[in-house]
Each structure stands twice: as C-alpha cells, then as structure tokens.
Motif scaffolding. Structure first.
Motif, PDB file in Angstrom:
ATOM      1  N   MET A   1       0.751  -1.085   0.046  1.00 50.63           N
ATOM      2  CA  MET A   1      -0.144   0.178  -0.083  1.00 50.63           C
ATOM      3  C   MET A   1       0.902   1.384  -0.124  1.00 50.63           C
ATOM      4  O   MET A   1       0.533   2.361  -0.458  1.00 50.63           O
ATOM      5  CB  MET A   1      -0.846  -0.074   1.176  1.00 50.63           C
ATOM      6  N   GLU A   2       2.197   1.140   0.670  1.00 46.17           N
ATOM      7  CA  GLU A   2       3.058   2.296   0.671  1.00 46.17           C
ATOM      8  C   GLU A   2       3.391   2.736  -0.680  1.00 46.17           C
ATOM      9  O   GLU A   2       3.706   3.936  -0.782  1.00 46.17           O
ATOM     10  CB  GLU A   2       3.991   1.893   1.699  1.00 46.17           C
ATOM     11  N   SER A   3       3.409   1.877  -1.539  1.00 41.46           N
ATOM     12  CA  SER A   3       3.906   2.262  -2.974  1.00 41.46           C
ATOM     13  C   SER A   3       2.884   3.180  -3.509  1.00 41.46           C
ATOM     14  O   SER A   3       3.360   4.008  -4.637  1.00 41.46           O
ATOM     15  CB  SER A   3       4.077   1.093  -4.063  1.00 41.46           C
ATOM     16  N   PHE A   4       1.771   3.360  -3.096  1.00 42.02           N
ATOM     17  CA  PHE A   4       0.697   4.071  -3.662  1.00 42.02           C
ATOM     18  C   PHE A   4       0.529   5.611  -2.948  1.00 42.02           C
ATOM     19  O   PHE A   4      -0.108   6.379  -3.201  1.00 42.02           O
ATOM     20  CB  PHE A   4      -0.876   3.577  -3.459  1.00 42.02           C
ATOM     21  N   LEU A   5       1.675   5.891  -1.910  1.00 40.35           N
ATOM     22  CA  LEU A   5       1.600   7.066  -0.971  1.00 40.35           C
ATOM     23  C   LEU A   5       1.627   8.373  -2.080  1.00 40.35           C
ATOM     24  O   LEU A   5       0.856   9.241  -1.828  1.00 40.35           O
ATOM     25  CB  LEU A   5       2.528   6.694  -0.026  1.00 40.35           C
ATOM     26  N   PRO A   6       2.673   8.207  -3.089  1.00 36.44           N
ATOM     27  CA  PRO A   6       2.774   9.495  -3.576  1.00 36.44           C
ATOM     28  C   PRO A   6       1.350   9.878  -4.557  1.00 36.44           C
ATOM     29  O   PRO A   6       0.838  11.229  -4.472  1.00 36.44           O
ATOM     30  CB  PRO A   6       3.999   9.162  -4.657  1.00 36.44           C
ATOM     31  N   MET A   7       0.806   8.790  -4.891  1.00 39.07           N
ATOM     32  CA  MET A   7      -0.538   9.031  -5.724  1.00 39.07           C
ATOM     33  C   MET A   7      -1.648   9.502  -4.573  1.00 39.07           C
ATOM     34  O   MET A   7      -2.607  10.529  -4.921  1.00 39.07           O
ATOM     35  CB  MET A   7      -0.981   7.813  -6.430  1.00 39.07           C
ATOM     36  N   LEU A   8      -1.577   9.012  -3.508  1.00 40.96           N
ATOM     37  CA  LEU A   8      -2.794   9.171  -2.533  1.00 40.96           C
ATOM     38  C   LEU A   8      -2.419  10.398  -2.119  1.00 40.96           C
ATOM     39  O   LEU A   8      -3.251  11.340  -1.871  1.00 40.96           O
ATOM     40  CB  LEU A   8      -2.734   8.176  -1.432  1.00 40.96           C
ATOM     41  N   ASN A   9      -1.168  10.947  -1.797  1.00 38.14           N
ATOM     42  CA  ASN A   9      -1.142  12.412  -1.259  1.00 38.14           C
ATOM     43  C   ASN A   9      -1.369  13.345  -2.174  1.00 38.14           C
ATOM     44  O   ASN A   9      -1.976  14.453  -1.975  1.00 38.14           O
ATOM     45  CB  ASN A   9       0.423  12.547  -1.010  1.00 38.14           C
ATOM     46  N   ALA A  10      -1.007  13.194  -3.451  1.00 34.81           N
ATOM     47  CA  ALA A  10      -1.621  14.158  -4.599  1.00 34.81           C
ATOM     48  C   ALA A  10      -3.019  14.388  -4.698  1.00 34.81           C
ATOM     49  O   ALA A  10      -3.690  15.197  -4.863  1.00 34.81           O
ATOM     50  CB  ALA A  10      -0.977  13.521  -5.993  1.00 34.81           C
ATOM     51  N   ILE A  11      -3.717  13.071  -4.646  1.00 34.16           N
ATOM     52  CA  ILE A  11      -5.241  13.200  -4.559  1.00 34.16           C
ATOM     53  C   ILE A  11      -5.753  13.860  -3.201  1.00 34.16           C
ATOM     54  O   ILE A  11      -6.709  14.628  -3.527  1.00 34.16           O
ATOM     55  CB  ILE A  11      -5.745  11.674  -4.415  1.00 34.16           C
ATOM     56  N   ASP A  12      -5.092  13.475  -2.160  1.00 37.73           N
ATOM     57  CA  ASP A  12      -5.260  14.371  -0.723  1.00 37.73           C
ATOM     58  C   ASP A  12      -5.270  15.779  -1.126  1.00 37.73           C
ATOM     59  O   ASP A  12      -6.341  16.339  -0.621  1.00 37.73           O
ATOM     60  CB  ASP A  12      -4.607  13.610   0.315  1.00 37.73           C
ATOM     61  N   SER A  13      -4.236  16.270  -1.667  1.00 39.05           N
ATOM     62  CA  SER A  13      -3.711  17.677  -1.506  1.00 39.05           C
ATOM     63  C   SER A  13      -4.856  18.323  -2.687  1.00 39.05           C
ATOM     64  O   SER A  13      -5.267  19.580  -2.438  1.00 39.05           O
ATOM     65  CB  SER A  13      -2.416  17.722  -2.309  1.00 39.05           C
ATOM     66  N   PHE A  14      -5.309  17.615  -3.534  1.00 42.25           N
ATOM     67  CA  PHE A  14      -6.076  18.450  -4.527  1.00 42.25           C
ATOM     68  C   PHE A  14      -7.598  18.343  -3.903  1.00 42.25           C
ATOM     69  O   PHE A  14      -8.162  19.355  -3.943  1.00 42.25           O
ATOM     70  CB  PHE A  14      -6.208  17.514  -5.606  1.00 42.25           C
ATOM     71  N   LEU A  15      -7.977  17.155  -3.268  1.00 44.10           N
ATOM     72  CA  LEU A  15      -9.468  17.169  -2.692  1.00 44.10           C
ATOM     73  C   LEU A  15      -9.585  18.089  -1.541  1.00 44.10           C
ATOM     74  O   LEU A  15     -10.624  18.840  -1.813  1.00 44.10           O
ATOM     75  CB  LEU A  15      -9.807  15.704  -2.433  1.00 44.10           C
ATOM     76  N   TRP A  16      -8.472  18.475  -0.947  1.00 43.08           N
ATOM     77  CA  TRP A  16      -8.742  19.105   0.236  1.00 43.08           C
ATOM     78  C   TRP A  16      -8.056  20.560   0.089  1.00 43.08           C
ATOM     79  O   TRP A  16      -7.847  21.292   1.008  1.00 43.08           O
ATOM     80  CB  TRP A  16      -8.086  18.597   1.767  1.00 43.08           C
ATOM     81  N   GLY A  17      -7.823  20.635  -1.343  1.00 41.73           N
ATOM     82  CA  GLY A  17      -7.394  22.208  -1.648  1.00 41.73           C
ATOM     83  C   GLY A  17      -8.589  23.115  -1.797  1.00 41.73           C
ATOM     84  O   GLY A  17      -9.487  23.087  -1.324  1.00 41.73           O
ATOM     85  N   VAL A  18      -8.285  24.116  -2.918  1.00 41.69           N
ATOM     86  CA  VAL A  18      -9.286  25.009  -3.023  1.00 41.69           C
ATOM     87  C   VAL A  18     -10.606  24.447  -3.661  1.00 41.69           C
ATOM     88  O   VAL A  18     -11.674  25.000  -3.034  1.00 41.69           O
ATOM     89  CB  VAL A  18      -8.746  25.957  -4.351  1.00 41.69           C
ATOM     90  N   PRO A  19     -11.052  23.365  -4.472  1.00 46.90           N
ATOM     91  CA  PRO A  19     -12.134  22.832  -4.805  1.00 46.90           C
ATOM     92  C   PRO A  19     -12.953  22.775  -3.685  1.00 46.90           C
ATOM     93  O   PRO A  19     -14.357  23.215  -3.615  1.00 46.90           O
ATOM     94  CB  PRO A  19     -11.956  21.622  -5.629  1.00 46.90           C
TER      95      PRO A  19
END
Length: 453
Positions: A1-19
């Motif tokens: 699961m840790e191999s997906f961490l960069p992708m999950l971080n990117a999704i998290d940053s976008f989701l909890w960003g401006v939108p």
C-alpha cells in the motif's frame, strides 16, 4: 500500500485544496444569506433549546443527547492537535480563518440538522434512521440513490479507517504512555473493553455515556484554558490584534516558526476548522435524526450550537492559549505545542492535564463515529449487518494502537473529503426546503409569543 503513497498524497492535496474548501465555505455563505444570518439572529434561542427543548414527537433519544452524540464525534483531537497544527503552519492568522469557517459552518450545520429530521424514517426494528443518505434519496428523489449509497459507503470507510479509529486510538495510547508510563498494550486492552461494552448497547448506550462525559470534558478543558488566559489577561487585546493582522498580512518568521503567507493562514485555518467541527461533512445529521422532536427547524438550531461550542469556544481557547503563551513560535508542534502552553502555568501537571483532555476527546470521538458507521451500514445492508459491523469496529480498535501505515492516514483524509461532496450537493439542492421549513417554524414561534401576551 505504501507504494501508492505519492498518488494518494496528490489526490488528498487536490481534494482538500481550493475546490472542496470553496464548496464547503460557499455552501455556508449561500445558506447564511438565504437564512438571513440565522446563526446570529437566532443563536440565543438555539442555546436555550439545548436544555429546554420539549422532546416531543418521534425519536429515540432527547435533543440534548443527540447533540452530545454529535459533539462526541466532533470534539476530538482536532481541538487540541488540529488547532496547534493550523497555527504552526499558518500562523496566528489561521485562527481568524477558523472562526470564519465556523461562522458560515453554523448555517450549514443548521441545514443538516433540519433536513435530517424532515426526511428521517424508521428501520426494520422501528428505530429512527436518518442522515444525508436519507435526505439525498427522499428529498432529491430516487434517481439520486447512487449518490446516497456513495455517501454511506464513504461514511463506513471513515468510521473504520479514518476519524473513528486509528488516529484516536494512537492519540490515547501515546499520550498515556508518555505521561503516565502505562504500556501501550495495557491501555489498548482497557480501551477496547470499554468501547465493546458501550457500543454493543447501541445508540441509547452511546448517548447515555456521551451525555455524561461531554459536558464534563468540555468544562474541564475550558477551565484549564481559562486559567492560562486569565494569567495573560492584559495581553489579550494584543493577541487578538496579532490574529487579525496575521490573517490578512501573513506572519514573519520568529523563533521556531518558519513564517506564513495569507493563503497558508486561510487554507490551514479553514481546513482545520472544518476537520474539527465537521460542518458540511454530513456526520452530525446522522445523530440529529434520532432526536425526539416534531420540529425539524428546532433540531437544526440545536445542531447549530455544536459548531459554536466546538470551534467558537473550544478551538478559540486553544488558539488563544497558544498565542498568549508564545508556544506557537517555539520548536514544538501538534500536541507537544499545546503541552508546552499548558506547562507555562501548570508546570509538570500540564502534561497530565493535556493527556486527560486528549484521552477524553479521543474516546468520545470513537463512540460517535461508531454510531455514524453503524447507521451507514444499516442503510447499505440492513439490520443483519449491524452486529458484524460492531465486531469489526471493536477489532480495529484492538489493533489500532499498533498500526502506523502513513498511507492509511492519507486514505482516511480522502474518504473523509468524499463524504462531504454528496452532502454539500444535497444541501444546495434542498436549500429551498430549508428556507421554507425555517419560515414556517419561526412564524409558529411568533404566533406562540403573541398568544402568550
């Protein structure tokens, strides 16, 4: 699961960003305008209803206990750790933006509570079932059934892997071990036994415990913070001025503080405020639906006080303590920062007081989210799924103290955000119903007042 961490971080940053932040705050602004500043005009009535609601009509628990279940989930580690994190990254100005998120969030929480009661129903056992999955499906129509199911699925995931389990368990076992030297496994076993004993009893058991612990822990924390604030009473005007100035100009680097921009203050204040009071996430209306009341708007007013208590009172006191003591520009972060602020007055006892507060806040959050997840499972799979859900939840509590997978925390953030999206869409779509119900209720209140004269 840790191999997906960069992708999950990117999704998290976008989701909890401006939108999402724009959608959350925008919904609150829309409802504030359409409801004519209900969180200001009718706040005294709302606070009075907490203890004076008539508790007549369909429902499983009193309005006060429904509020306590909701507060059990919202008053958590975010009030201590979340505020400290926001101030550490965004500076004192983050506190102002937290207030703004709470101000508009009160209108959002009002609408959630109102719709929860208006569109609630009963389950196979005759108990009340309600929340966003019901007002999406019953209020917006059957064609939105997939959206309701999506919300319920996200709620179960948050209960299992997000706010409801691992972060709270880790906060309890870590703080107890550091402050009192109790081995993690001992604390975890005791916590698991307590959670099992309470949650197997269902809503009434959870509500009974929450209604006893919530007032005590809130008053305890407020008194602890008030002691520090009173010690610095002459510095309060300067602290408020710093908060307001930093909100619009940013904060320069000082001591262990790296400095922040206005955008950093705004983003961290709003995001942490929402994480703390959960206005717009759709969690609190699940508890509000169970209240004994005939008036949807009345429960909406009571629900609205949850955001006021959580953020305007408790989070504000944490923020003021951090600013007044200067702990915010030290080298510590999170709970350690709040602990440093407590120690400025209470010395070695400060760590123990923080541990007790954290443990109580985290414990009640586990109880509240256990109930939210159970109601979502009921919607998705019926009564037969409740016992398996409770057993899985208890098992996750038992092993939660020993899990440190970063990817799980990021995934929890993502599903938490996914809960909010369908709920906010429903609040906007049903805002006309909220306005109509509010006008009808306030007219009844005015007629009653005229008759008493």
């Amino acid at each position: 699961m840790e191999s997906f961490l960069p992708m999950l971080n990117a999704i998290d940053s976008f989701l909890w960003g401006v939108p999402l932040i724009t959608l959350l705050v925008g919904t609150g602004i829309l409802l504030t305008v359409r409801l004519s500043l209900i969180q200001v005009v009718h706040l005294p009535r709302a606070l009075g209803l907490i203890l004076k609601a008539k508790n007549r009509g369909a429902g499983d628990i009193s309005s006060f206990k429904a509020l306590c279940v909701a507060l059990a989930a919202t008053i958590g580690t975010g009030n201590i750790v979340g505020v400290a994190t926001a101030v550490k990254v965004g500076g004192p100005g983050a506190i102002f933006w937290m207030w703004m998120a709470a101000f508009f969030g009160m209108a959002t929480k009002y609408a959630e509570g109102l719709l929860a009661v208006k569109y609630r129903t009963t389950d196979e056992r005759g108990e009340i079932a309600g929340g966003p999955m019901y007002y999406i499906r019953r209020g917006m129509g059957e064609k939105y059934r997939p959206m309701a199911g999506f919300f319920a699925a996200a709620t179960v995931l948050v209960a299992f892997f997000g706010i409801g389990t691992f972060p709270q368990v880790n906060a309890i076992v870590d703080s107890v071990e550091l402050s009192f030297g109790v081995p993690r496994i001992v604390t975890d076993l005791a916590l698991t036994a307590l959670i099992a004993a309470i949650t197997i009893g269902g809503l009434r058991s959870i509500a009974e415990v929450a209604s006893r612990i919530i007032p005590f822990m809130a008053v305890l924390y407020i008194v602890i913070c008030a002691g520090i604030i009173l010690m610095h009473i002459g510095e309060i005007p300067a602290a408020i001025a710093l908060i307001l100035d930093s909100a619009f100009t940013g904060t320069a680097a000082a001591g262990g503080f790296a400095g922040s921009t206005v955008m950093m203050a705004m983003q961290n204040g709003i995001a942490r405020g929402v994480f703390s009071n959960e206005s717009g996430l759709g969690s609190a209306p699940i508890a509000a639906a169970a209240a004994k009341t005939k008036e949807p708007a009345e429960q909406g007013l009571i629900s609205m006080t949850g955001t006021f208590i959580d953020t305007i009172i408790i989070c504000s006191m944490t923020g003021l303590v951090l600013v007044l003591t200067g702990a915010w520009h030290g080298d510590t972060a999170g709970a350690a920062m709040t602990g440093a602020a407590f120690s400025s007055l209470y010395s070695s006892v400060g760590g123990a007081l923080l541990t007790i507060s954290l443990a109580l806040f985290a414990f009640t959050t586990i109880l509240g989210w256990n109930y939210y997840g159970e109601r979502a499972v009921l919607y998705l799979a019926g009564v037969r799924a409740i016992l398996p859900y409770r057993l899985v939840f208890i098992a996750l509590i038992a092993c939660g103290a020993f899990l440190k997978l970063e990817a799980i925390w990021v995934l929890a953030d993502i599903v938490n955000g996914l809960m909010a999206i369908p709920n906010l869409i429903a609040l906007i779509a049903l805002s006309g119903i909220v306005v109509h119900e509010t006008r009808h209720y306030l007219e009844k209140v005015r007629r009653g007042a005229r008759m008493r004269k």
